[in-house]
Design a protein around this motif. Structure first.
Motif, PDB file in Angstrom:
ATOM      1  N   THR A  25       0.844  -1.208   0.000  1.00 32.36           N
ATOM      2  CA  THR A  25       0.000   0.000   0.000  1.00 32.36           C
ATOM      3  C   THR A  25       0.874   1.252   0.000  1.00 32.36           C
ATOM      4  OG1 THR A  25      -1.677  -1.242   1.176  1.00 32.36           O
ATOM      5  CG2 THR A  25      -1.885   1.155   1.236  1.00 32.36           C
ATOM      6  N   VAL A  26       1.933   1.220   0.801  1.00 25.96           N
ATOM      7  CA  VAL A  26       2.877   2.356   0.815  1.00 25.96           C
ATOM      8  C   VAL A  26       3.426   2.556  -0.601  1.00 25.96           C
ATOM      9  CG1 VAL A  26       5.129   3.152   1.650  1.00 25.96           C
ATOM     10  CG2 VAL A  26       3.522   2.082   3.246  1.00 25.96           C
ATOM     11  N   TYR A  27       3.817   1.447  -1.239  1.00 25.71           N
ATOM     12  CA  TYR A  27       4.389   1.572  -2.582  1.00 25.71           C
ATOM     13  C   TYR A  27       3.340   2.075  -3.583  1.00 25.71           C
ATOM     14  CZ  TYR A  27       6.894   0.975  -6.834  1.00 25.71           C
ATOM     15  OH  TYR A  27       7.486   1.247  -8.038  1.00 25.71           O
ATOM     16  N   PHE A  28       2.109   1.617  -3.421  1.00 29.08           N
ATOM     17  CA  PHE A  28       1.023   2.088  -4.308  1.00 29.08           C
ATOM     18  C   PHE A  28       0.879   3.611  -4.197  1.00 29.08           C
ATOM     19  CE2 PHE A  28      -3.480   3.318  -4.730  1.00 29.08           C
ATOM     20  CZ  PHE A  28      -3.719   2.931  -6.046  1.00 29.08           C
ATOM     21  N   ILE A  29       0.884   4.108  -2.959  1.00 27.06           N
ATOM     22  CA  ILE A  29       0.750   5.560  -2.744  1.00 27.06           C
ATOM     23  C   ILE A  29       1.929   6.289  -3.406  1.00 27.06           C
ATOM     24  CG2 ILE A  29       0.805   7.376  -0.975  1.00 27.06           C
ATOM     25  CD1 ILE A  29      -0.637   5.431   0.906  1.00 27.06           C
ATOM     26  N   ALA A  30       3.120   5.746  -3.205  1.00 23.12           N
ATOM     27  CA  ALA A  30       4.338   6.403  -3.717  1.00 23.12           C
ATOM     28  C   ALA A  30       4.414   6.368  -5.232  1.00 23.12           C
ATOM     29  CB  ALA A  30       5.572   5.723  -3.127  1.00 23.12           C
ATOM     30  N   SER A  31       3.763   5.375  -5.853  1.00 23.95           N
ATOM     31  CA  SER A  31       3.947   5.213  -7.297  1.00 23.95           C
ATOM     32  C   SER A  31       2.839   5.868  -8.123  1.00 23.95           C
ATOM     33  CB  SER A  31       4.092   3.726  -7.639  1.00 23.95           C
ATOM     34  OG  SER A  31       2.969   3.028  -7.171  1.00 23.95           O
ATOM     35  N   GLN A  32       1.981   6.648  -7.486  1.00 27.27           N
ATOM     36  CA  GLN A  32       0.976   7.398  -8.240  1.00 27.27           C
ATOM     37  C   GLN A  32       1.660   8.512  -9.039  1.00 27.27           C
ATOM     38  OE1 GLN A  32      -2.357   6.469  -8.361  1.00 27.27           O
ATOM     39  NE2 GLN A  32      -1.308   4.763  -7.360  1.00 27.27           N
ATOM     40  N   PRO A  33       0.995   8.962 -10.103  1.00 31.71           N
ATOM     41  CA  PRO A  33       1.572  10.102 -10.828  1.00 31.71           C
ATOM     42  C   PRO A  33       1.701  11.321  -9.914  1.00 31.71           C
ATOM     43  CG  PRO A  33      -0.510   9.351 -11.834  1.00 31.71           C
ATOM     44  CD  PRO A  33      -0.242   8.452 -10.676  1.00 31.71           C
ATOM     45  N   SER A  34       2.609  12.238 -10.256  1.00 30.41           N
ATOM     46  CA  SER A  34       2.970  13.303  -9.304  1.00 30.41           C
ATOM     47  C   SER A  34       1.829  14.262  -8.988  1.00 30.41           C
ATOM     48  CB  SER A  34       4.193  14.072  -9.801  1.00 30.41           C
ATOM     49  OG  SER A  34       3.868  14.679 -11.017  1.00 30.41           O
ATOM     50  N   HIS A  35       0.743  14.271  -9.810  1.00 28.96           N
ATOM     51  CA  HIS A  35      -0.378  15.165  -9.480  1.00 28.96           C
ATOM     52  C   HIS A  35      -1.373  14.507  -8.508  1.00 28.96           C
ATOM     53  CE1 HIS A  35      -2.169  12.697 -12.639  1.00 28.96           C
ATOM     54  NE2 HIS A  35      -3.352  13.081 -12.198  1.00 28.96           N
ATOM     55  N   VAL A  36      -1.101  13.267  -8.119  1.00 26.45           N
ATOM     56  CA  VAL A  36      -2.039  12.554  -7.234  1.00 26.45           C
ATOM     57  C   VAL A  36      -1.467  12.454  -5.827  1.00 26.45           C
ATOM     58  CG1 VAL A  36      -3.243  10.362  -6.816  1.00 26.45           C
ATOM     59  CG2 VAL A  36      -2.933  11.181  -9.159  1.00 26.45           C
ATOM     60  N   ASN A  37      -2.215  12.985  -4.847  1.00 28.99           N
ATOM     61  CA  ASN A  37      -1.811  12.879  -3.435  1.00 28.99           C
ATOM     62  C   ASN A  37      -2.853  12.054  -2.677  1.00 28.99           C
ATOM     63  OD1 ASN A  37       0.073  14.529  -1.237  1.00 28.99           O
ATOM     64  ND2 ASN A  37      -1.870  13.818  -0.405  1.00 28.99           N
ATOM     65  N   ILE A  38      -2.501  10.834  -2.347  1.00 28.85           N
ATOM     66  CA  ILE A  38      -3.409  10.029  -1.515  1.00 28.85           C
ATOM     67  C   ILE A  38      -3.140  10.426  -0.074  1.00 28.85           C
ATOM     68  CG2 ILE A  38      -4.017   7.698  -0.757  1.00 28.85           C
ATOM     69  CD1 ILE A  38      -3.254   6.731  -3.582  1.00 28.85           C
ATOM     70  N   GLN A  39      -4.151  10.923   0.601  1.00 27.45           N
ATOM     71  CA  GLN A  39      -3.891  11.479   1.946  1.00 27.45           C
ATOM     72  C   GLN A  39      -3.857  10.418   3.043  1.00 27.45           C
ATOM     73  OE1 GLN A  39      -4.409  15.276   2.457  1.00 27.45           O
ATOM     74  NE2 GLN A  39      -4.657  15.368   4.659  1.00 27.45           N
ATOM     75  N   ASP A  40      -4.775   9.449   2.980  1.00 25.17           N
ATOM     76  CA  ASP A  40      -4.807   8.445   4.056  1.00 25.17           C
ATOM     77  C   ASP A  40      -5.417   7.154   3.535  1.00 25.17           C
ATOM     78  OD1 ASP A  40      -4.711   7.145   6.483  1.00 25.17           O
ATOM     79  OD2 ASP A  40      -6.184   8.409   7.490  1.00 25.17           O
ATOM     80  N   VAL A  41      -4.833   6.054   3.891  1.00 24.33           N
ATOM     81  CA  VAL A  41      -5.452   4.761   3.610  1.00 24.33           C
ATOM     82  C   VAL A  41      -5.656   4.058   4.943  1.00 24.33           C
ATOM     83  CG1 VAL A  41      -5.172   2.508   2.522  1.00 24.33           C
ATOM     84  CG2 VAL A  41      -4.380   4.552   1.327  1.00 24.33           C
ATOM     85  N   LEU A  42      -6.925   3.857   5.290  1.00 27.25           N
ATOM     86  CA  LEU A  42      -7.297   3.135   6.514  1.00 27.25           C
ATOM     87  C   LEU A  42      -7.528   1.692   6.100  1.00 27.25           C
ATOM     88  CD1 LEU A  42      -8.264   3.304   9.526  1.00 27.25           C
ATOM     89  CD2 LEU A  42     -10.516   3.919   8.628  1.00 27.25           C
TER      90      LEU A  42
END
Ligand code: NDP
Ligand code: 8X3
Length: 257
Positions: free
Chosen positions: A220-237
């Motif tokens: 999940t951490v890697y998924f968040i990090a590998s989004q395109p640079s305009h995408v900010n995932i703020q929280d994954v519960l």
């Protein structure tokens, strides 16, 4: 150019699993923790298996001067940090406030809150200077709700949640991304053994249900990090399917998965 990730608490559990997934995906790594031998072993393994470069930094996040000395002494070529994973953390003890151990409270607050801040202050300055970067904090379900006997650990993780939200407000104008992952119970970690002071019986809290694994969180951490640079995932519960929240867990046995 190779991307660089700095992972605090990479000697076991979620941090170690994250180091592996980032190495597999070609990142160079700065790995930190107090157990130096484990850091050196990790360096050897990750470098030979994945052909990446690994810089081990041995420090205690609670020690402000040590944090500053270690992070400021990073060689220039390592200062181009793309991602900071603030993962180092722990729970100590499990009791009501009147029965609580004050040393344990201080350890949790100094590690989970102050330690995270000491590291972030230095690394965020570097990122602002570089005009790029991403900070991912490992929070917890305990940062979103409280449970009996969880008091100070929950407070420390509520603080992490507040820090993540604050970082987002502080850093968006510098083009930095800020995210967090908030997992429920996670096995393949030393979390329960640390919380219960090495008491194996008390720490057997995953025998009757399937929690998340450290790899699930790392992915999940890697998924968040590998989004395109305009995408900010703020929280994954996120929780194991048998865990509905901190208290409601289907403990009728480990279902097959
Ligand atoms: P582990 O105990 O397996 O890993 C904790 C890591 O933090 C270790 O690498 C440890 O390294 C490091 N660490 C602890 N204290 C310090 C310190 N003072 N200075 C430097 N490093 C430190 O547990 P997890 O992998 O589970 O924990 C990682 C994070 O995940 C923590 O923030 C925890 O609160 C959070 N979390 C855990 C959950 C779980 O159920 N396991 C669920 C939700 C969140 P070393 O001892 O070598 O210093
Ligand atoms: C770890 C999960 O439920 O033990 O953050 O607080 S819990």
């Amino acid at each position: 150019m190779k991307r660089i990730v700095l992972i605090t608490g990479a000697t076991s559990g979620i941090g170690k699993a994250s180091a592996k997934i980032f190495a597999k995906n070609g990142y160079d790594l700065i790995i930190t923790g107090r157990r130096e031998k484990r850091l050196l072993d990790q360096k050897k393994k990750l470098e030979s298996k994945y052909g990446v470069k690994v810089l081990p930094l041995n420090f205690d996040v609670r020690k402000r001067k040590e944090v500053k000395r270690c992070l400021e002494s990073i060689p220039t070529k390592w200062k181009n940090i793309d991602l900071l994973l603030n993962n180092a953390g722990l729970a100590k003890g499990f009791s009501s406030i009147d029965q609580g151990n004050i040393d344990d409270w201080e350890t949790m607050i100094n590690t989970n809150v102050l330690g995270l801040l000491y590291v972030s202050k230095i690394v965020s300055k570097i990122m602002i200077k570089n005009k790029k970067g991403h900070i991912i904090n490992i929070c917890s379900t305990a940062g979103h709700e409280v449970y009996p006997n969880g008091n100070v650990y929950c407070a420390s993780k509520h603080a992490v949640d507040a820090i993540t939200k604050s970082m987002r407000l502080d850093f968006y104008k510098h083009g930095l991304r800020v995210s967090q992952v908030s997992p429920g119970h996670v096995e393949q970690t030393e979390f329960a053994m640390v919380r219960f002071g090495g008491d194996e019986k008390k720490a057997s809290i995953y025998d009757d249900f399937v929690p998340l694994s450290s790899k699930d969180v790392a992915k999940t951490v890697y998924f968040i990090a590998s989004q395109p640079s305009h995408v900010n995932i703020q929280d994954v519960l996120m929780m194991g399917t048998q865990q509905a929240n901190s208290i409601f867990i289907d403990r009728r046995g480990r279902t097959k998965n």
